[in-house]
Design a protein around this motif. Structure first.
Motif, short mmCIF file in Angstrom:
data_model
loop_
_atom_site.label_atom_id
_atom_site.label_comp_id
_atom_site.label_asym_id
_atom_site.label_seq_id
_atom_site.Cartn_x
_atom_site.Cartn_y
_atom_site.Cartn_z
N ARG A 28 0.86 -1.19 0.00
CA ARG A 28 0.00 0.00 0.00
C ARG A 28 0.88 1.23 0.00
O ARG A 28 1.85 1.32 0.77
CB ARG A 28 -0.92 0.03 1.22
N GLU A 30 0.77 5.31 0.50
CA GLU A 30 -0.07 6.38 1.04
C GLU A 30 0.75 7.64 1.25
O GLU A 30 1.98 7.60 1.18
CB GLU A 30 -0.73 5.93 2.34
N SER A 31 0.07 8.72 1.52
CA SER A 31 0.73 10.01 1.75
C SER A 31 1.62 9.94 2.98
O SER A 31 1.33 9.22 3.94
CB SER A 31 -0.31 11.11 1.97
N PRO A 47 -6.87 -3.90 0.31
CA PRO A 47 -7.01 -2.46 0.09
C PRO A 47 -7.97 -1.85 1.11
O PRO A 47 -8.84 -2.53 1.64
CB PRO A 47 -7.61 -2.38 -1.33
N GLU A 48 -7.77 -0.57 1.37
CA GLU A 48 -8.71 0.16 2.23
C GLU A 48 -9.79 0.76 1.34
O GLU A 48 -9.62 0.87 0.11
CB GLU A 48 -7.97 1.24 3.01
N ASP A 51 -9.30 2.84 -2.08
CA ASP A 51 -8.00 2.61 -2.70
C ASP A 51 -8.15 2.18 -4.16
O ASP A 51 -9.07 1.43 -4.50
CB ASP A 51 -7.22 1.51 -1.98
N TYR A 62 -1.84 -1.17 -3.62
CA TYR A 62 -3.02 -0.43 -3.21
C TYR A 62 -2.61 1.03 -3.05
O TYR A 62 -1.67 1.34 -2.31
CB TYR A 62 -3.56 -0.98 -1.89
N GLU A 64 -3.67 4.86 -2.03
CA GLU A 64 -4.58 5.81 -1.38
C GLU A 64 -5.12 6.75 -2.48
O GLU A 64 -4.40 7.08 -3.43
CB GLU A 64 -3.77 6.57 -0.34
N PRO A 65 -6.39 7.17 -2.42
CA PRO A 65 -6.98 7.96 -3.51
C PRO A 65 -6.14 9.15 -3.98
O PRO A 65 -5.95 9.34 -5.18
CB PRO A 65 -8.33 8.40 -2.94
N VAL A 67 -2.95 9.64 -3.63
CA VAL A 67 -1.70 9.13 -4.18
C VAL A 67 -1.94 8.55 -5.57
O VAL A 67 -1.12 8.71 -6.47
CB VAL A 67 -1.08 8.07 -3.23
#
Length: 95
Positions: A28, A30-31, A47-48, A51, A62, A64-65, A67
């Protein structure tokens, strides 16, 4: 959409191949913390919500939106040094 090099696919599959991990385990992205430009990579069991999922040859990433938008036209690569340490890099376009 983020693309993966063959090196990234191989490293991700190796990292997530442990039979003790859930079958949907992936990496994953992410920021970073406190609004930094740095990105954080971690092993994730799934995934969260929200994602974007990039899957290639059994390697799952995965995103993050936010990202996912930032990496939309980028390529993820990975290298393993002689000591076995993994370094992921993100490049413009395809490598």
């Amino acid at each position: 959409m983020l693309t993966l090099t063959s090196g990234a696919v191989q490293v991700i599959r190796t990292v997530t191949a442990d039979p003790e991990l859930p079958p949907d385990t992936g990496i994953r992205i992410e920021s970073g913390l406190n609004g930094s430009d740095a990105l954080r990579l971690s092993v994730a069991p799934a995934p969260e919500a929200g994602d974007q999922v990039v899957e290639e040859e059994g390697a799952r990433v995965y995103l993050e939106p936010g990202v996912a938008t930032m990496l939309d036209d980028k390529t993820l690569d990975a290298q393993v040094d002689p000591q076995g340490d993994v370094a992921f890099t993100i490049a413009e376009g395809e490598l």
